[in-house]
Design a protein around this motif. Structure first.
Motif, short mmCIF file in Angstrom:
data_model
loop_
_atom_site.label_atom_id
_atom_site.label_comp_id
_atom_site.label_asym_id
_atom_site.label_seq_id
_atom_site.Cartn_x
_atom_site.Cartn_y
_atom_site.Cartn_z
N LEU A 46 18.88 -24.04 -45.31
CA LEU A 46 18.92 -23.26 -44.20
C LEU A 46 19.91 -22.27 -43.96
O LEU A 46 19.81 -21.24 -43.72
CB LEU A 46 18.02 -23.78 -43.07
CG LEU A 46 17.62 -23.02 -41.94
CD1 LEU A 46 16.77 -21.83 -42.58
CD2 LEU A 46 17.05 -23.57 -40.70
N ILE A 47 21.09 -22.97 -43.75
CA ILE A 47 22.03 -22.17 -43.48
C ILE A 47 22.70 -21.19 -44.53
O ILE A 47 23.21 -20.01 -44.03
CB ILE A 47 23.45 -23.38 -43.07
CG1 ILE A 47 24.70 -22.66 -42.59
CG2 ILE A 47 23.99 -24.08 -44.31
CD1 ILE A 47 24.31 -21.77 -41.14
N LEU A 48 22.50 -21.54 -45.82
CA LEU A 48 22.80 -20.68 -46.83
C LEU A 48 21.82 -19.41 -46.51
O LEU A 48 22.36 -18.33 -46.94
CB LEU A 48 22.60 -21.31 -48.01
CG LEU A 48 23.88 -22.31 -48.46
CD1 LEU A 48 23.52 -22.76 -49.88
CD2 LEU A 48 25.07 -21.44 -48.41
N LEU A 49 20.65 -19.69 -46.52
CA LEU A 49 19.65 -18.72 -46.30
C LEU A 49 19.96 -17.75 -45.08
O LEU A 49 20.14 -16.44 -45.30
CB LEU A 49 18.21 -19.14 -46.04
CG LEU A 49 17.07 -18.00 -45.87
CD1 LEU A 49 16.94 -17.17 -47.13
CD2 LEU A 49 15.99 -18.80 -45.63
N ILE A 50 20.33 -18.34 -43.99
CA ILE A 50 20.59 -17.60 -42.83
C ILE A 50 22.10 -16.59 -43.07
O ILE A 50 22.06 -15.58 -42.62
CB ILE A 50 21.01 -18.59 -41.82
CG1 ILE A 50 19.68 -19.03 -41.18
CG2 ILE A 50 21.66 -17.69 -40.29
CD1 ILE A 50 19.77 -20.36 -40.28
N LEU A 51 23.04 -17.39 -43.69
CA LEU A 51 24.37 -16.67 -44.06
C LEU A 51 24.06 -15.38 -45.25
O LEU A 51 24.58 -14.40 -45.04
CB LEU A 51 25.15 -17.62 -44.57
CG LEU A 51 25.99 -18.54 -43.53
CD1 LEU A 51 26.89 -19.70 -44.07
CD2 LEU A 51 26.63 -17.85 -42.44
N PHE A 52 23.06 -15.85 -46.11
CA PHE A 52 22.70 -14.63 -46.91
C PHE A 52 22.27 -13.32 -46.50
O PHE A 52 22.59 -12.28 -46.81
CB PHE A 52 21.66 -15.16 -48.04
CG PHE A 52 21.61 -14.42 -49.13
CD1 PHE A 52 22.43 -13.94 -50.07
CD2 PHE A 52 20.08 -14.02 -49.40
CE1 PHE A 52 22.10 -13.15 -51.04
CE2 PHE A 52 19.83 -13.15 -50.16
CZ PHE A 52 20.79 -12.77 -51.12
N CYS A 53 21.23 -13.92 -45.29
CA CYS A 53 20.60 -12.77 -44.79
C CYS A 53 21.49 -11.96 -44.03
O CYS A 53 21.60 -10.78 -43.79
CB CYS A 53 19.39 -13.36 -44.02
SG CYS A 53 17.88 -13.90 -44.76
N LEU A 54 22.41 -12.76 -42.98
CA LEU A 54 23.42 -12.19 -42.47
C LEU A 54 24.20 -11.26 -43.24
O LEU A 54 24.64 -9.96 -42.97
CB LEU A 54 24.28 -13.34 -41.54
CG LEU A 54 24.90 -12.96 -40.24
CD1 LEU A 54 24.07 -14.15 -39.47
CD2 LEU A 54 26.27 -13.02 -40.56
N LEU A 55 24.92 -11.72 -44.37
CA LEU A 55 25.52 -10.82 -45.36
C LEU A 55 24.94 -9.60 -45.89
O LEU A 55 25.44 -8.78 -45.82
CB LEU A 55 26.09 -11.79 -46.62
CG LEU A 55 26.79 -11.11 -47.72
CD1 LEU A 55 28.39 -10.92 -47.08
CD2 LEU A 55 26.96 -11.85 -48.83
N ILE A 56 23.72 -9.66 -46.15
CA ILE A 56 22.92 -8.48 -46.65
C ILE A 56 22.90 -7.51 -45.50
O ILE A 56 22.91 -6.51 -45.59
CB ILE A 56 21.31 -8.78 -47.22
CG1 ILE A 56 21.65 -9.78 -48.11
CG2 ILE A 56 20.55 -7.66 -47.31
CD1 ILE A 56 20.51 -9.99 -49.16
N GLY A 57 22.61 -8.00 -44.24
CA GLY A 57 22.47 -7.14 -42.98
C GLY A 57 23.96 -6.45 -42.84
O GLY A 57 23.76 -5.21 -42.50
N ALA A 58 24.80 -7.14 -42.87
CA ALA A 58 26.08 -6.62 -42.66
C ALA A 58 26.50 -5.55 -43.78
O ALA A 58 27.17 -4.56 -43.39
CB ALA A 58 27.20 -7.77 -42.77
#
Length: 142
Positions: A46-58
């Motif tokens: 889950l943390i990788l998914l959250i970080l991936f989404c955060l990276l795409i948003g950034a």
């Protein structure tokens, strides 16, 4: 100078606190989740998914702000160019007005010089007429 140093310290402290919070958040979200992309499905923490989404948003925010900055820089350059052109036009107009002022000043000096000459010519004519009258009186007295 001291304010800049203090600002760097505050920024460093805030960054460290955020890193610690992210690390704690990551430790709490290690369970695996199934992510479906429509044509395929992937299982990841889950943390990788959250970080991936955060990276795409950034990345999206970065691209949006970059285009905004490019647009603002273009507008600034256009305004700067317009300002430079206007300043050159005004400088040229000032130079032209100075030249006109010199011409008018020269004409005024010539005009006042001619007036002075005309006034002196009138004085000379008066003096000549007075001399003539005096000569006539002298000749009439002889």
């Amino acid at each position: 100078m001291g304010g800049s140093h203090l600002k760097k310290q505050v920024t460093t402290i805030i960054s460290i606190v955020l890193i610690i919070l992210i690390a704690i958040f990551a430790m709490l979200n290690l369970e695996k989740v199934n992510v479906s992309f429509g044509f395929t499905s992937v299982e990841m923490p889950l943390i990788l998914l959250i970080l991936f989404c955060l990276l795409i948003g950034a990345l999206i925010i970065f691209l949006f702000s970059s285009t905004q900055n490019i647009r603002k820089n273009r507008e600034y350059r256009d305004l700067q160019r317009e300002s430079d052109e206007r300043q050159q036009a005004l400088t040229a107009e000032i130079d032209q007005l100075k030249e006109s002022l010199k011409t008018l000043d020269t004409r005024l000096k010539n005009s006042s010089g001619k007036q002075e000459i005309g006034a002196k010519d009138q004085q000379i004519d008066k003096l000549k007429s007075e001399i003539e009258k005096l000569n006539q009186k002298l000749s009439s007295q002889k």
